[in-house]
Design an enzyme around this catalytic site. Structure first.
Site, mmCIF file in Angstrom:
data_model
loop_
_atom_site.group_PDB
_atom_site.id
_atom_site.type_symbol
_atom_site.label_atom_id
_atom_site.label_comp_id
_atom_site.label_asym_id
_atom_site.label_seq_id
_atom_site.Cartn_x
_atom_site.Cartn_y
_atom_site.Cartn_z
ATOM 1 N N ILE A 23 -32.840 -69.161 -55.148
ATOM 2 C CA ILE A 23 -34.287 -68.712 -55.344
ATOM 3 C C ILE A 23 -34.599 -67.453 -54.559
ATOM 4 O O ILE A 23 -33.434 -68.135 -53.138
ATOM 5 C CB ILE A 23 -34.652 -70.410 -54.619
ATOM 6 C CG1 ILE A 23 -34.833 -71.662 -55.884
ATOM 7 C CG2 ILE A 23 -36.326 -69.508 -54.963
ATOM 8 C CD1 ILE A 23 -34.897 -71.569 -56.829
ATOM 9 N N GLU B 126 -42.474 -66.354 -63.323
ATOM 10 C CA GLU B 126 -43.782 -67.133 -63.435
ATOM 11 C C GLU B 126 -44.372 -66.656 -62.173
ATOM 12 O O GLU B 126 -44.121 -65.479 -60.696
ATOM 13 C CB GLU B 126 -42.789 -68.289 -62.442
ATOM 14 C CG GLU B 126 -43.570 -69.234 -62.002
ATOM 15 C CD GLU B 126 -42.825 -70.937 -62.043
ATOM 16 O OE1 GLU B 126 -41.779 -70.739 -63.483
ATOM 17 O OE2 GLU B 126 -43.647 -71.685 -61.548
ATOM 18 N N GLU C 260 -49.893 -73.020 -56.235
ATOM 19 C CA GLU C 260 -49.270 -74.909 -56.231
ATOM 20 C C GLU C 260 -50.367 -75.039 -54.908
ATOM 21 O O GLU C 260 -50.416 -74.233 -53.987
ATOM 22 C CB GLU C 260 -48.104 -74.798 -55.768
ATOM 23 C CG GLU C 260 -47.372 -73.765 -56.941
ATOM 24 C CD GLU C 260 -45.728 -73.970 -57.287
ATOM 25 O OE1 GLU C 260 -44.712 -74.676 -57.464
ATOM 26 O OE2 GLU C 260 -45.619 -73.553 -55.710
ATOM 27 N N ASP D 109 -47.496 -68.583 -59.713
ATOM 28 C CA ASP D 109 -48.182 -69.383 -59.090
ATOM 29 C C ASP D 109 -48.707 -69.604 -57.950
ATOM 30 O O ASP D 109 -49.324 -68.687 -57.396
ATOM 31 C CB ASP D 109 -46.803 -70.315 -58.085
ATOM 32 C CG ASP D 109 -45.549 -70.752 -59.103
ATOM 33 O OD1 ASP D 109 -45.424 -70.815 -60.915
ATOM 34 O OD2 ASP D 109 -44.642 -70.529 -58.957
ATOM 35 N N ARG E 145 -35.698 -64.771 -43.798
ATOM 36 C CA ARG E 145 -34.954 -63.885 -45.311
ATOM 37 C C ARG E 145 -35.073 -63.015 -44.892
ATOM 38 O O ARG E 145 -34.640 -62.032 -44.411
ATOM 39 C CB ARG E 145 -36.780 -63.618 -45.542
ATOM 40 C CG ARG E 145 -37.883 -65.251 -45.711
ATOM 41 C CD ARG E 145 -36.993 -65.791 -46.841
ATOM 42 N NE ARG E 145 -37.250 -65.254 -48.399
ATOM 43 C CZ ARG E 145 -38.109 -65.344 -48.985
ATOM 44 N NH1 ARG E 145 -39.206 -66.367 -48.660
ATOM 45 N NH2 ARG E 145 -38.344 -65.297 -50.362
#
Length: 299
Positions: A147, A117, A121, A119, A288
């Site tokens: 995710i 994907e 957004e 995106d 992260r």
């Protein structure tokens, strides 16, 4: 200039644009790819995907909306393996927290649980605060289950609720470039097969309730006292190599060079946007696990 906030106990930092930047426009990119690709009407390239009672086709565009009962979405007729994908979009003003208006490429229906994907957004907001434009890339299931997003978020140098502005994705076998009014804001290069989407994708648009995360990590939810929430799309462009094209089909470019990349002037404009309006970069988020995003090591 951007303000740099150093967070205690963290090694990295997050950029916050200074409020004095509002209304500052980026330098000219010197090249305007949206003028190089033919526009098409909604029905030339798309069909309803869901929420048919929450969309209306108007001239060459479409209005989609979210209320308490449903949102809405549409999908391209053809899958693509590369191309230039753009639309002029106008967003709802006022309280839109929790609401996502999206324009994106995906193969989720072809590869459920293991999809790719790309995106654009628009994350809804509260009164007096700007929209956030989130760009993201998922590869081979990184958007499924646990995710692993590759988010970069920006504020805009204009009010996206006042007029239509053109938002675009260039996806080629070597790079993904996100553009706003022909200004590149992000380039995601192919560094390995494992970190780049290469399977055919369809082009989508949608509006939906993402109250759990969209606005300040879910702090503010969709408030249906302000329904319906509209997203307006027009001036569609989808030019490139479809999944059915010959292997000799030449990928699209958004620079003066047919080989792709960006010109020096385009890179300068992109760097200006990043220094003034970038508000989040996943590669600079120390929370992260960057072993999962190895492209951050080789920027």
């Amino acid at each position: 200039m951007a303000t740099i906030i150093f967070l205690p106990f963290f090694l990295s930092f997050i950029f916050l644009p200074s409020s004095t930047n509002a209304g500052y426009w980026p330098p000219s990119p010197g090249y305007y790819p949206s003028t190089k690709f033919r526009s098409m009407s909604f029905y030339q390239g798309f069909r309803n995907l869901w929420g048919p009672n929450h969309q209306s086709v108007d001239n060459n565009g479409i209005n989609i909306w979210l209320d308490r009962t449903s949102g809405s979405g549409f999908k391209s007729v053809k899958p693509f393996r590369s191309g230039y994908f753009g639309a002029s979009i106008k967003l709802q003003p006022g309280y839109t927290a929790g609401v996502i208006t999206a324009f994106y490429l995906s193969n989720n229906e072809a590869h459920p649980g293991f999809h790719d994907e790309v995106d654009i957004e628009f994350l809804g907001t509260t009164f007096g605060k700007p929209y956030t434009l989130q760009t993201n890339v998922y590869i081979r299931g990184s958007g499924d289950g646990k995710i692993i997003g590759r988010e970069m978020k920006f504020h805009l140098w204009f009010d996206p609720t006042k007029e239509f502005h053109h938002y675009a994705i260039l996806w080629s076998p070597r790079e993904i470039i996100f553009l706003v009014d022909d200004v590149p804001i992000r380039r995601y290069a192919r560094k390995s097969v494992a970190t780049f989407p290469l399977r055919p994708m369809w082009l989508y648009g949608s509006i939906w309730d993402a109250s759990s995360w969209a606005t300040e990590d879910g702090k503010y939810k969709a408030d249906y006292r302000y329904q319906p929430f509209f997203g307006k799309f027009t001036n569609f462009k989808a030019s490139g190599c479809t999944a059915y094209s010959s292997r000799w089909c030449r990928p699209a470019s958004v620079s003066p060079y047919r080989s792709g990349g960006l010109s020096r002037q385009q890179r300068q404009a992109m760097n200006w946007v990043r220094s003034h309006y970038l508000v989040y970069d996943y590669c600079r988020d120390s929370k992260r696990d960057h072993s999962l995003t190895p492209e951050c090591w080789r920027r």
